[in-house]
Write an enzyme that holds these catalytic residues in place. Structure first.
Site, PDB file in Angstrom:
ATOM      1  N   PHE A 252       1.053  -1.190   0.131  1.00 22.48           N
ATOM      2  CA  PHE A 252       0.117  -0.046  -0.097  1.00 22.48           C
ATOM      3  C   PHE A 252       0.853   1.230   0.035  1.00 22.48           C
ATOM      4  O   PHE A 252       0.534   2.243   0.503  1.00 22.48           O
ATOM      5  CB  PHE A 252      -1.181  -0.182   1.298  1.00 22.48           C
ATOM      6  CG  PHE A 252      -2.114  -0.919   0.695  1.00 22.48           C
ATOM      7  CD1 PHE A 252      -3.473  -0.498   0.318  1.00 22.48           C
ATOM      8  CD2 PHE A 252      -1.981  -2.280   0.766  1.00 22.48           C
ATOM      9  CE1 PHE A 252      -4.504  -1.146   0.193  1.00 22.48           C
ATOM     10  CE2 PHE A 252      -3.069  -3.071   0.631  1.00 22.48           C
ATOM     11  CZ  PHE A 252      -4.387  -2.577   0.236  1.00 22.48           C
ATOM     12  N   CYS A 263     -14.998  -0.081  -0.815  1.00 25.09           N
ATOM     13  CA  CYS A 263     -14.949   0.068   0.579  1.00 25.09           C
ATOM     14  C   CYS A 263     -14.387   1.148   1.108  1.00 25.09           C
ATOM     15  O   CYS A 263     -14.664   1.640   2.205  1.00 25.09           O
ATOM     16  CB  CYS A 263     -14.006  -1.535   1.162  1.00 25.09           C
ATOM     17  SG  CYS A 263     -14.882  -2.885   0.729  1.00 25.09           S
TER      18      CYS A 263
HETATM   19  P1  NAD Z   1     -22.765  -6.350  -2.841  1.00 22.94           P
HETATM   20  O1  NAD Z   1     -23.628  -5.062  -3.069  1.00 22.94           O
HETATM   21  O2  NAD Z   1     -22.002  -6.700  -3.948  1.00 22.94           O
HETATM   22  O3  NAD Z   1     -23.826  -7.413  -2.365  1.00 22.94           O
HETATM   23  C1  NAD Z   1     -25.111  -7.214  -1.413  1.00 22.94           C
HETATM   24  C2  NAD Z   1     -25.958  -8.291  -1.826  1.00 22.94           C
HETATM   25  O4  NAD Z   1     -26.860  -8.164  -0.912  1.00 22.94           O
HETATM   26  C3  NAD Z   1     -26.855  -7.957  -2.991  1.00 22.94           C
HETATM   27  O5  NAD Z   1     -26.848  -9.128  -3.971  1.00 22.94           O
HETATM   28  C4  NAD Z   1     -28.329  -7.465  -2.371  1.00 22.94           C
HETATM   29  O6  NAD Z   1     -29.347  -7.962  -3.611  1.00 22.94           O
HETATM   30  C5  NAD Z   1     -28.318  -8.329  -1.229  1.00 22.94           C
HETATM   31  N1  NAD Z   1     -29.362  -7.872  -0.320  1.00 22.94           N
HETATM   32  C6  NAD Z   1     -29.723  -6.741   0.104  1.00 22.94           C
HETATM   33  N2  NAD Z   1     -30.658  -6.826   0.929  1.00 22.94           N
HETATM   34  C7  NAD Z   1     -31.117  -8.040   1.048  1.00 22.94           C
HETATM   35  C8  NAD Z   1     -32.047  -8.880   1.903  1.00 22.94           C
HETATM   36  N3  NAD Z   1     -33.077  -8.177   2.508  1.00 22.94           N
HETATM   37  N4  NAD Z   1     -32.148  -9.971   1.708  1.00 22.94           N
HETATM   38  C9  NAD Z   1     -31.263 -10.813   0.934  1.00 22.94           C
HETATM   39  N5  NAD Z   1     -30.318 -10.147  -0.104  1.00 22.94           N
HETATM   40  C10 NAD Z   1     -30.405  -8.889   0.124  1.00 22.94           C
HETATM   41  O7  NAD Z   1     -22.073  -5.968  -1.535  1.00 22.94           O
HETATM   42  P2  NAD Z   1     -20.521  -6.509  -1.344  1.00 22.94           P
HETATM   43  O8  NAD Z   1     -19.506  -5.698  -1.774  1.00 22.94           O
HETATM   44  O9  NAD Z   1     -20.660  -7.929  -0.920  1.00 22.94           O
HETATM   45  O10 NAD Z   1     -20.420  -6.007   0.228  1.00 22.94           O
HETATM   46  C11 NAD Z   1     -21.395  -6.551   1.236  1.00 22.94           C
HETATM   47  C12 NAD Z   1     -20.798  -5.987   2.769  1.00 22.94           C
HETATM   48  O11 NAD Z   1     -19.546  -6.673   2.835  1.00 22.94           O
HETATM   49  C13 NAD Z   1     -20.382  -4.725   2.951  1.00 22.94           C
HETATM   50  O12 NAD Z   1     -20.691  -4.232   4.291  1.00 22.94           O
HETATM   51  C14 NAD Z   1     -19.164  -4.239   2.571  1.00 22.94           C
HETATM   52  O13 NAD Z   1     -18.551  -3.007   3.245  1.00 22.94           O
HETATM   53  C15 NAD Z   1     -18.340  -5.375   3.032  1.00 22.94           C
HETATM   54  N6  NAD Z   1     -17.209  -5.787   2.457  1.00 22.94           N
HETATM   55  C16 NAD Z   1     -16.817  -5.999   1.213  1.00 22.94           C
HETATM   56  C17 NAD Z   1     -15.731  -6.249   0.452  1.00 22.94           C
HETATM   57  C18 NAD Z   1     -15.396  -6.077  -1.018  1.00 22.94           C
HETATM   58  O14 NAD Z   1     -14.454  -6.155  -1.420  1.00 22.94           O
HETATM   59  N7  NAD Z   1     -16.764  -6.050  -1.814  1.00 22.94           N
HETATM   60  C19 NAD Z   1     -14.617  -6.711   1.470  1.00 22.94           C
HETATM   61  C20 NAD Z   1     -14.925  -6.578   2.520  1.00 22.94           C
HETATM   62  C21 NAD Z   1     -16.252  -6.254   3.352  1.00 22.94           C
END
Ligand code: NAD
Length: 447
Positions: A252, A263
């Site tokens: 980084f 994120c």
């Molecule tokens: P994303 O937007 O890709 O996926 C979220 C999913 O949740 C979507 O498919 C949505 O349809 C579903 N969803 C929403 N409400 C719902 C419900 N009531 N019932 C069922 N499904 C539902 O999000 P993401 O990137 O996977 O991130 C998820 C979490 O993980 C966030 O808090 C993020 O900060 C954290 N996170 C993400 C990463 C990353 O690299 N993307 C890494 C670490 C942590």
């Protein structure tokens, strides 16, 4: 173990698939019926290296299924992961927790037998308490405990990160959860990945602190890069010189156009809000957020300066749109601000990205998308390397130059050696390195 993962996005899908690969019985739930339908047919809605094969293997082995039926999935599960999005709340930068709380309300009515409800979503301190409260209020008789189990995977390397994590953080308030979560991660425990058990609030804060620290590290080296440019120093040599110090570490420390992605921007903003809410301001993080915002726009000014101060009517070829390579994720990508900044000054944009163009179409107007890097450079007055995809690391520079109107190359990721590009007749500009050639660098290969 029978496990339900609610939310089948980047984190939920990778979590579900990897846990299935460990031998658990996984059902991935999502409210997006089209997504579940696609997954059920073996179509993976996101680009993540290795994911598709792992899904097929585990579906074929009968360990992984997809559904929109949350109550049935939860009713049969010993562990329910919540992995829905926690985007920035419009207007104030707080984490928007409505999806997490919606899931909590839905889960409440379906609990059956002792269940561990583990939040994988990144959530502010105290969210676990609120989830606990929602479940308890809706189902006073239910036997459950709420755990915080933040996820640290990186898009683009998600499967490897999940299967070979530096650590697994688990915040518990009920000793029964220790045994259950140890069982969930047993294969990793055997691989000696440290399981750090702590309390729930600490686990929640560990996630934000980790992301904010990394964002600060990037922002620090970006500011050093600016100083290098005016002081005649080389940021890559500085990064190497400090990174070899074990207390600092080399990761980084790559200067670039500012951090983006799904994120860091939202999590740094949320940590600022958390600090304010608790009356304990996170001033370093506040400054990081503001420097990074300014930097993304400043990159368009850098391109304009490289073009002699004016881009009106000029064509800019953009190489790379996603916030980093090996993902199709365009959320908060610096390319968006750079493109808008250039368009505001009258530039015409032609862009190419190996995976991000579909998502980019919805975020930027008036951009022509090209089928490859060389098409994006055709007739261009400048090419700007914004994302360091592998295919941009060894461009045929003679061919590129021959296609361009004017041979100006702005390398916002310091992928190339200045002498090498200049040898091909380009006016070459990079980040934090001497413009007039200088000594070059022995450590130029970016991470
Ligand atoms: P994303 O937007 O890709 O996926 C979220 C999913 O949740 C979507 O498919 C949505 O349809 C579903 N969803 C929403 N409400 C719902 C419900 N009531 N019932 C069922 N499904 C539902 O999000 P993401 O990137 O996977 O991130 C998820 C979490 O993980 C966030 O808090 C993020 O900060 C954290 N996170 C993400 C990463 C990353 O690299 N993307 C890494 C670490 C942590």
């Amino acid at each position: 173990m029978r496990i339900a993962v609610v939310g089948s996005g980047y984190v939920g899908l990778v979590t579900g698939v990897c846990l299935a690969d460990f031998g658990h019985d996984i059902v991935c739930v999502d409210k997006d019926a089209a997504k579940i339908e696609a997954l059920s047919q073996g179509i993976i809605p996101i680009f993540e290296p290795g994911l598709s094969d792992l899904v097929s293997t585990n579906v074929a082995a009968g360990r992984l299924t997809f559904t929109t039926d949350l109550p049935t999935a939860v009713g049969q599960a010993e562990v329910v992961f919540i992995a829905v999005g926690t985007p920035s709340r419009r207007g104030d930068g707080h984490a928007d927790l409505r999806y997490v709380y919606d899931v909590a309300r839905e889960v409440a009515g379906a609990l059956n037998g002792f269940t561990v409800v583990a939040t994988k979503s990144t959530v502010p301190v105290g969210t676990g308490d609120e989830v606990d409260h929602i479940l308890r209020a809706a189902s006073p008789e239910a036997d459950f405990t709420v755990v915080s189990n933040p996820e640290f995977l990186r898009e683009g390397a998600a499967i490897d990160d999940f299967k070979r994590p530096d650590r697994i953080v688990i915040g518990i308030e009920d000793e029964r959860a220790r045994e259950v979560m140890t069982e969930v991660y047993r294969p990793l425990y055997l691989n000696q990945a440290p399981l750090q058990f702590t309390n729930r609030r600490t686990a929640e804060l560990i996630k934000y602190s980790a992301n904010a620290f990394l964002a600060m590290k990037i922002t620090f080296i970006n500011e050093v890069a600016d100083l290098c440019e005016v002081a005649g120093a080389n940021v890559q040599e500085v990064a190497r010189g400090i990174g070899l110090d074990n207390r600092i570490g080399s990761k980084f420390l790559h200067a670039g156009p500012g951090y983006g992605g799904s994120c860091f921007p939202k999590d740094t903003q949320a940590l600022v809000k958390i600090g304010q809410d608790f009356g304990s301001p996170m001033r370093l993080v506040e400054t990081t957020v503001s420097i990074n915002e300014q930097r993304k726009r400043a990159m368009s000014r850098k391109v304009i300066a490289a073009c002699g101060g004016d881009v009106r009517g000029k064509t800019v070829g953009i190489l790379g749109l996603t916030f980093k390579p090996n993902t199709d994720d365009m959320r908060e990508a610096p390319s968006i601000d750079i493109i808008r900044g250039l368009q505001d000054r009258g530039a015409r944009i032609v862009a190419y990205d190996p995976q991000g163009m579909k998502a980019a179409e919805k975020l930027v107007d008036g951009v022509k998308f090209a089928p490859n890097a060389y098409s994006a450079a055709e007739g261009a007055d400048v090419v700007v390397l914004v994302t360091e995809w592998n295919e941009f690391r060894s461009l045929d520079l003679s061919r590129l130059k021959a296609l361009m109107q004017t041979p100006v190359f702005v390398d916002l990721r310091n992928v190339y050696r200045p002498q090498e590009v200049r040898k091909h007749g380009f006016h070459y500009f990079s980040v934090g390195r001497p413009e007039a050639g200088g000594m070059g660098s022995v450590s130029e290969a970016a991470e």
